[in-house]
Design a protein around this motif. Structure first.
Motif, PDB file in Angstrom:
ATOM      1  N   THR A 125       0.820  -1.214   0.000  1.00 39.42           N
ATOM      2  CA  THR A 125       0.000   0.000   0.000  1.00 39.42           C
ATOM      3  C   THR A 125       0.856   1.267   0.000  1.00 39.42           C
ATOM      4  O   THR A 125       0.400   2.328  -0.404  1.00 39.42           O
ATOM      5  CB  THR A 125      -0.933   0.008   1.226  1.00 39.42           C
ATOM      6  OG1 THR A 125      -0.148  -0.207   2.418  1.00 39.42           O
ATOM      7  CG2 THR A 125      -1.975  -1.091   1.109  1.00 39.42           C
ATOM      8  N   ASN A 126       2.094   1.164   0.453  1.00 41.18           N
ATOM      9  CA  ASN A 126       3.040   2.269   0.321  1.00 41.18           C
ATOM     10  C   ASN A 126       3.544   2.278  -1.121  1.00 41.18           C
ATOM     11  O   ASN A 126       3.985   1.246  -1.636  1.00 41.18           O
ATOM     12  CB  ASN A 126       4.200   2.071   1.300  1.00 41.18           C
ATOM     13  CG  ASN A 126       5.157   3.247   1.304  1.00 41.18           C
ATOM     14  OD1 ASN A 126       5.487   3.795   0.269  1.00 41.18           O
ATOM     15  ND2 ASN A 126       5.607   3.624   2.495  1.00 41.18           N
ATOM     16  N   ASP A 127       3.487   3.417  -1.781  1.00 40.69           N
ATOM     17  CA  ASP A 127       3.830   3.462  -3.205  1.00 40.69           C
ATOM     18  C   ASP A 127       5.298   3.773  -3.458  1.00 40.69           C
ATOM     19  O   ASP A 127       5.689   4.069  -4.585  1.00 40.69           O
ATOM     20  CB  ASP A 127       2.946   4.476  -3.938  1.00 40.69           C
ATOM     21  CG  ASP A 127       3.205   5.923  -3.500  1.00 40.69           C
ATOM     22  OD1 ASP A 127       3.992   6.127  -2.540  1.00 40.69           O
ATOM     23  OD2 ASP A 127       2.617   6.835  -4.095  1.00 40.69           O
ATOM     24  N   PHE A 128       6.149   3.667  -2.416  1.00 34.77           N
ATOM     25  CA  PHE A 128       7.565   4.002  -2.620  1.00 34.77           C
ATOM     26  C   PHE A 128       8.230   3.079  -3.644  1.00 34.77           C
ATOM     27  O   PHE A 128       9.075   3.506  -4.423  1.00 34.77           O
ATOM     28  CB  PHE A 128       8.323   3.945  -1.292  1.00 34.77           C
ATOM     29  CG  PHE A 128       9.787   4.307  -1.437  1.00 34.77           C
ATOM     30  CD1 PHE A 128      10.158   5.587  -1.831  1.00 34.77           C
ATOM     31  CD2 PHE A 128      10.781   3.373  -1.209  1.00 34.77           C
ATOM     32  CE1 PHE A 128      11.492   5.931  -1.974  1.00 34.77           C
ATOM     33  CE2 PHE A 128      12.118   3.704  -1.363  1.00 34.77           C
ATOM     34  CZ  PHE A 128      12.476   4.980  -1.745  1.00 34.77           C
ATOM     35  N   PHE A 129       7.832   1.794  -3.665  1.00 39.14           N
ATOM     36  CA  PHE A 129       8.463   0.870  -4.616  1.00 39.14           C
ATOM     37  C   PHE A 129       8.140   1.268  -6.060  1.00 39.14           C
ATOM     38  O   PHE A 129       8.954   1.068  -6.958  1.00 39.14           O
ATOM     39  CB  PHE A 129       8.036  -0.578  -4.339  1.00 39.14           C
ATOM     40  CG  PHE A 129       6.748  -0.992  -4.972  1.00 39.14           C
ATOM     41  CD1 PHE A 129       6.731  -1.669  -6.191  1.00 39.14           C
ATOM     42  CD2 PHE A 129       5.530  -0.704  -4.368  1.00 39.14           C
ATOM     43  CE1 PHE A 129       5.545  -2.060  -6.784  1.00 39.14           C
ATOM     44  CE2 PHE A 129       4.344  -1.093  -4.950  1.00 39.14           C
ATOM     45  CZ  PHE A 129       4.336  -1.768  -6.164  1.00 39.14           C
ATOM     46  N   ILE A 130       6.951   1.857  -6.264  1.00 41.57           N
ATOM     47  CA  ILE A 130       6.590   2.315  -7.607  1.00 41.57           C
ATOM     48  C   ILE A 130       7.469   3.504  -8.005  1.00 41.57           C
ATOM     49  O   ILE A 130       8.008   3.565  -9.110  1.00 41.57           O
ATOM     50  CB  ILE A 130       5.103   2.710  -7.666  1.00 41.57           C
ATOM     51  CG1 ILE A 130       4.216   1.491  -7.380  1.00 41.57           C
ATOM     52  CG2 ILE A 130       4.751   3.314  -9.032  1.00 41.57           C
ATOM     53  CD1 ILE A 130       2.740   1.812  -7.292  1.00 41.57           C
ATOM     54  N   LYS A 131       7.620   4.430  -7.078  1.00 38.88           N
ATOM     55  CA  LYS A 131       8.451   5.604  -7.354  1.00 38.88           C
ATOM     56  C   LYS A 131       9.910   5.215  -7.586  1.00 38.88           C
ATOM     57  O   LYS A 131      10.565   5.734  -8.487  1.00 38.88           O
ATOM     58  CB  LYS A 131       8.350   6.602  -6.202  1.00 38.88           C
ATOM     59  CG  LYS A 131       6.967   7.224  -6.044  1.00 38.88           C
ATOM     60  CD  LYS A 131       6.902   8.144  -4.832  1.00 38.88           C
ATOM     61  CE  LYS A 131       5.517   8.751  -4.685  1.00 38.88           C
ATOM     62  NZ  LYS A 131       5.417   9.583  -3.452  1.00 38.88           N
ATOM     63  N   LEU A 132      10.424   4.265  -6.776  1.00 37.66           N
ATOM     64  CA  LEU A 132      11.809   3.850  -6.932  1.00 37.66           C
ATOM     65  C   LEU A 132      12.007   3.073  -8.237  1.00 37.66           C
ATOM     66  O   LEU A 132      13.043   3.220  -8.900  1.00 37.66           O
ATOM     67  CB  LEU A 132      12.265   3.005  -5.744  1.00 37.66           C
ATOM     68  CG  LEU A 132      13.752   2.605  -5.759  1.00 37.66           C
ATOM     69  CD1 LEU A 132      14.647   3.845  -5.758  1.00 37.66           C
ATOM     70  CD2 LEU A 132      14.081   1.712  -4.561  1.00 37.66           C
ATOM     71  N   SER A 133      11.020   2.273  -8.613  1.00 37.09           N
ATOM     72  CA  SER A 133      11.108   1.556  -9.894  1.00 37.09           C
ATOM     73  C   SER A 133      11.209   2.544 -11.044  1.00 37.09           C
ATOM     74  O   SER A 133      12.044   2.394 -11.948  1.00 37.09           O
ATOM     75  CB  SER A 133       9.881   0.658 -10.091  1.00 37.09           C
ATOM     76  OG  SER A 133       9.803  -0.328  -9.101  1.00 37.09           O
TER      77      SER A 133
END
Length: 410
Positions: A309-317
């Motif tokens: 639910t934290n979107d940090f992995f999307i931003k880092l990708s």
């Protein structure tokens, strides 16, 4: 170049030299594209050729349809060479190739390859004469030719002859199969005629394009069994956006995995008429996905689920992909083989550590309610644990460090 071990070997033994490149035989499969500028607009055409070449297009085709476009070719080549662009330039001719090649010898000499369509070289009474003129000019200037048939412009005489035979013998063959046979016959017969006139067999490339995936697979599977010429692959019109990418990937992947195809193009209708590099990116992704050729480090990332639910992995990708894209021009000219690197950016503990260990460099971010410490893996082993507010920059530093330590400088 490494091919899949399960790939059939149907590639030709012949290779064709196009400018500074060789296609066919055991040479790498090349990415081709085409401009959509008015070729007589030298400035715009040169700009777009550079953009396509910078994006990874190794061959670029331009329309040559009238006096203005024909007379601009020398200026285009001069401008490209002045800026150290050595990309082979292909002239795309329809209807009047015999006239333009004869009238503009400088253009005929400066182009690296001619593309002609046997379906529109001339009527039954004029075909042989016009075709012979083109072939003799190619011989004079030592140029290769792509004899490229499209099922939307099949030679009328060939098609009429097949329809006549079908009606005479009340043959049960479908008109779809009849058209495919006419397309193949038109291209093969033209190649045979070119050799009879005197064009060397290692100066000929063939294509047989349809706009339907299954028909394209049928046509190329058959023509690969009938000839030893290098083949150019592509749907003649793939459509727009996702539809074009999926259709092209479906057709080309099946053929390439059979060992069929030596150059490829994805004919995307651009959403922005000025943007042409999307077709180059799709071609590269097809070849990379099949593990035929890599063009840039591959970023493996998870799609996300209720655990992320934290979107940090999307931003880092996204930022990792952007970082690689920006660095790649420098890396490619500095480090040998860097395009083969695999990077994983994962979003939770389920597949994160496993995928990260299988990549050259991988980061496994915490999912919802998981341990906030973030492990980074290098070559399958835990290298470092990250936390705090500088995770992105620290990860990028690890990527650069890995490249410095593992890829030989050119």
């Amino acid at each position: 170049m490494q091919y899949n071990t399960h790939m059939d070997t149907r590639r030709p033994t012949l290779s064709v030299r196009i400018g500074n490149l060789s296609v066919g035989s055991n040479h790498s499969i090349k990415v081709q594209s085409m401009t959509n500028t008015d070729t007589s607009d030298v400035k715009s055409t040169v700009k777009q050729i550079k953009e396509l070449n910078n994006a990874g297009s190794e061959l670029v085709r331009v329309t040559v349809n009238d006096n203005a476009s024909a007379s601009s070719i020398t200026k285009i080549k001069d401008a490209l060479e002045k800026d150290n662009y050595d990309v082979p330039l292909i002239g795309d001719f329809h209807y009047n190739a015999h006239l333009l090649l004869e009238k503009y010898p400088n253009m005929a000499e400066r182009l690296d390859k001619y593309r002609i369509n046997p379906g529109n070289i001339g009527s039954k009474g004029k075909f042989d004469q016009n075709f012979e003129k083109i072939i003799k000019i190619a011989i004079k200037y030592d140029k290769p030719i792509r004899i490229g048939g499209n099922w939307g412009s099949i030679n009328k005489a060939t098609l009429d002859d097949l329809i006549k035979k079908k009606n005479s013998y009340k043959n049960s063959v479908s008109y779809s199969n009849l058209i495919k046979k006419a397309l193949i016959d038109s291209v093969i017969n033209s190649a045979n005629l070119a050799q009879q006139i005197g064009l060397a067999e290692d100066k000929i490339i063939l294509s047989c394009k349809t706009s339907n995936v299954l028909d394209l697979i049928d046509v190329y599977t058959e023509i690969a069994e009938l000839c030893n010429y290098p083949l150019h692959l592509g749907l003649t019109e793939a459509g727009m956006g996702v539809e074009a990418a999926v259709s092209s990937a479906s057709a080309l992947s099946i053929l390439l995995n059979k060992g069929i195809g030596d150059t490829i193009r994805v004919s995307v209708t651009p959403e922005n008429s000025q943007d042409r590099i999307e077709e180059v990116k799709i071609c590269q992704q097809i070849l990379s996905s099949l593990q035929i050729r890599n063009f840039t480090p591959k970023v493996i990332s998870c799609p996300g689920c209720g655990r992320t639910t934290n979107d940090f992995f999307i931003k880092l990708s996204a930022s990792t992909k952007d970082f690689i894209d920006k660095k790649m021009p420098l890396w490619k000219s500095t480090y040998q083989g860097v395009e083969d690197m695999k990077v994983a950016v994962m979003g939770c503990i389920v597949n994160g550590p496993g995928e990260s260990k299988q990549a050259d460099v991988g980061i496994s971010l915490p999912g919802t309610n998981e341990d906030p410490n973030i492990p980074v893996y290098v070559k399958g082993k835990k290298y470092k644990t990250l936390n705090g507010s500088n995770i992105e920059s620290e990860f990028f530093n690890i990527l650069q460090e890995f490249i410095d330590n593992n890829y030989k400088k050119i």
